[in-house]
Design an enzyme around this catalytic site. Sequence first.
Site, short mmCIF file in Angstrom:
data_model
loop_
_atom_site.label_atom_id
_atom_site.label_comp_id
_atom_site.label_asym_id
_atom_site.label_seq_id
_atom_site.Cartn_x
_atom_site.Cartn_y
_atom_site.Cartn_z
N ARG A 90 102.25 59.24 40.96
CA ARG A 90 101.77 59.68 39.66
C ARG A 90 100.57 59.00 39.26
O ARG A 90 100.53 58.62 37.97
CB ARG A 90 102.90 59.65 38.67
CG ARG A 90 103.79 60.58 38.87
CD ARG A 90 103.70 62.30 38.23
NE ARG A 90 104.50 63.00 38.51
CZ ARG A 90 105.36 63.39 37.59
NH1 ARG A 90 105.22 63.02 36.39
NH2 ARG A 90 106.22 64.44 37.81
N ARG A 129 99.08 61.39 32.66
CA ARG A 129 98.86 61.29 31.19
C ARG A 129 98.41 59.73 30.67
O ARG A 129 98.18 59.73 29.63
CB ARG A 129 100.29 61.69 30.32
CG ARG A 129 100.11 63.25 30.23
CD ARG A 129 101.33 63.76 30.07
NE ARG A 129 102.62 63.31 30.84
CZ ARG A 129 103.94 63.66 31.12
NH1 ARG A 129 104.04 64.54 29.91
NH2 ARG A 129 104.67 63.48 31.60
N ARG A 173 93.05 67.66 30.62
CA ARG A 173 94.24 68.49 30.49
C ARG A 173 94.08 69.36 29.33
O ARG A 173 94.55 70.57 29.35
CB ARG A 173 95.53 67.77 30.31
CG ARG A 173 96.99 68.20 29.85
CD ARG A 173 97.33 68.78 31.18
NE ARG A 173 98.75 69.36 30.99
CZ ARG A 173 99.06 70.17 29.99
NH1 ARG A 173 98.20 70.91 29.54
NH2 ARG A 173 100.44 70.55 29.85
N ASP A 188 101.78 70.02 42.02
CA ASP A 188 103.12 69.81 41.57
C ASP A 188 104.09 70.25 42.56
O ASP A 188 103.95 71.19 43.20
CB ASP A 188 103.72 70.52 40.23
CG ASP A 188 104.78 69.80 39.58
OD1 ASP A 188 104.73 68.36 38.76
OD2 ASP A 188 105.96 70.10 39.76
N TYR A 216 115.83 72.62 40.67
CA TYR A 216 115.02 73.12 39.52
C TYR A 216 115.10 74.73 39.58
O TYR A 216 115.36 75.27 38.43
CB TYR A 216 113.66 72.77 39.64
CG TYR A 216 113.43 71.53 39.13
CD1 TYR A 216 113.35 70.97 37.93
CD2 TYR A 216 113.25 70.29 40.30
CE1 TYR A 216 112.95 69.71 37.60
CE2 TYR A 216 113.05 68.93 39.77
CZ TYR A 216 112.81 68.65 38.64
OH TYR A 216 112.62 67.31 38.04
O1 CP3 Z 1 99.39 61.72 40.61
C1 CP3 Z 1 100.09 62.35 41.39
O2 CP3 Z 1 101.22 61.80 41.70
C2 CP3 Z 1 100.02 63.60 41.85
C3 CP3 Z 1 100.42 64.93 41.33
C4 CP3 Z 1 101.95 65.04 41.10
C5 CP3 Z 1 102.67 65.56 39.97
N1 CP3 Z 1 103.71 65.64 39.98
C6 CP3 Z 1 101.75 65.79 38.68
C7 CP3 Z 1 102.52 66.08 37.40
C8 CP3 Z 1 103.12 64.85 41.80
C9 CP3 Z 1 103.17 64.32 43.27
C10 CP3 Z 1 104.28 65.31 41.29
C11 CP3 Z 1 105.41 65.50 41.78
C12 CP3 Z 1 106.75 66.07 41.30
N2 CP3 Z 1 106.76 66.89 40.05
C13 CP3 Z 1 108.10 65.51 41.41
C14 CP3 Z 1 108.49 64.41 42.38
C15 CP3 Z 1 108.25 63.10 41.89
C16 CP3 Z 1 108.99 62.51 40.82
O3 CP3 Z 1 108.15 62.08 39.71
O4 CP3 Z 1 110.35 62.48 40.90
C17 CP3 Z 1 108.97 66.28 40.33
C18 CP3 Z 1 110.29 66.15 40.27
C19 CP3 Z 1 108.16 67.16 39.71
C20 CP3 Z 1 108.37 68.05 38.61
C21 CP3 Z 1 107.82 67.89 37.22
N3 CP3 Z 1 106.48 68.06 37.06
C22 CP3 Z 1 108.40 67.58 36.27
C23 CP3 Z 1 109.84 67.44 35.94
C24 CP3 Z 1 107.37 67.59 34.95
C25 CP3 Z 1 107.62 67.46 33.73
C26 CP3 Z 1 107.91 66.03 33.34
C27 CP3 Z 1 106.78 65.14 33.28
O5 CP3 Z 1 106.61 63.98 34.18
O6 CP3 Z 1 105.81 65.50 32.72
C28 CP3 Z 1 106.11 67.75 35.77
C29 CP3 Z 1 104.88 67.66 35.14
C30 CP3 Z 1 103.64 67.03 35.92
N4 CP3 Z 1 103.61 66.98 37.10
C31 CP3 Z 1 102.66 66.17 35.12
C32 CP3 Z 1 101.92 65.70 35.99
C33 CP3 Z 1 100.64 65.01 35.86
C34 CP3 Z 1 102.53 65.92 33.66
C35 CP3 Z 1 102.06 67.36 33.05
C36 CP3 Z 1 101.29 67.24 31.71
O7 CP3 Z 1 100.10 66.89 32.05
O8 CP3 Z 1 101.84 67.81 30.78
#
Ligand code: CP3
Length: 345
Positions: free
Chosen positions: A23, A27, A36, A73, A149
């Site tokens: 990540r 944000r 965003r 994602d 999910y």
């Molecule tokens: O920088 C990076 O790592 C690359 C992009 C990336 C994102 N999600 C961007 C993202 C990667 C590799 C993921 C993986 C991901 N997504 C996982 C596995 C890793 C982990 O964290 O356990 C999972 C379970 C998800 C599912 C997911 N995506 C959820 C549950 C959420 C909402 C909660 C949160 O953290 O915001 C997301 C949203 C998400 N994915 C954001 C980002 C940058 C935030 C979105 C926003 O800008 O509002």
Amino acid sequence: MPSLFLRTLAGEASSPPPIWLMRQAGRYLPEYREIRAQAKGFLDLCYTPDLAVEVTMQPIRRYGFDAAILFSDILVVPDALGSDVDFVEGEGPKLSPIRNGAGVARLGKAKLHEHLAPVYETLRRLRRELPEDTALIGFAGAPWTVASYMVEGGGSKEFQEARLFARRDPEAFSELIDLVTSATIDYLRAQIDAGAEALQLFDSWAGVLPPAEFQRWCLRPMAAIVDAVKASHSEIPIIAFPRGAGVLYQHFVETVPVDGVSLDTTVPREWAAENLRKVCLQGNLDPIALLSGGDDMLNDARHLLNSLAGRPHIFNLGHGVLPPTDPDTVSRLVDFVRSYRPSSG
Ligand code: CP3
């Protein structure tokens, strides 16, 4: 010469080790929040190559990480399979829940590549834009985490519906796992063809499964993916993240032919160095240590570096960067890791 990141995954130990953070785009960066705000929604950001390339590059420009991870994602796969994914502001992801065999039968991978074409375009552009020594990581969610999910219709604490479905109707649940497995194989192969040089499989919720279910829903599908991708693209290293697997990390690395394993924050480093000998180790600084950001963080980072010195190690967190993290603290951590020498500990 291959990048430091790829050499480390191939088994070379170096000091200091390569570094990237799960990540790393997101944000906590003001420049991410700005982009965003321009996108219609989070998924639009993932499906718009211009924007996805930009946010992937942001942490590379700021910190010069050794690897860039594709901005996307894990939920784009269920979105492509027909789960209607939506990210609701402040609430996380929402999907149409699948609770029985009829729900599984409505899904399909016919439109997979058409739907995910913008992601492949993002990878092609990234490979052209990235510095040559910055590795490009593609990724997908592992079938158990993705399916959980899909069944729950969103995030959950216990994954009660998904676990009940798997127990009450293992045949239908197995069909869902098989569909996600097969789609993930196609998706990862296409990511490699578009320029991904390494892959990571995120099984973020592996830790909720008891051992027999861990074997059936986490380890077996991940092994199927790794075998299939290695059969067509043997040169591409794969890192697995069976988060929360505990002592089963050892069984995992002995059974699944991965090149690297990402350690969550609960795995003792000395235990990993001793018992996970077949693979490159990635991790596992606590994201809370990074959030806290003081000398406590540097002491913890030094312990991590010392514990895994002499082993192929990729410095990373035990889970993703938390949104309130101060971007300057990330610089401080990167500088510390880059100036580390084994004798300094
Ligand atoms: O920088 C990076 O790592 C690359 C992009 C990336 C994102 N999600 C961007 C993202 C990667 C590799 C993921 C993986 C991901 N997504 C996982 C596995 C890793 C982990 O964290 O356990 C999972 C379970 C998800 C599912 C997911 N995506 C959820 C549950 C959420 C909402 C909660 C949160 O953290 O915001 C997301 C949203 C998400 N994915 C954001 C980002 C940058 C935030 C979105 C926003 O800008 O509002």
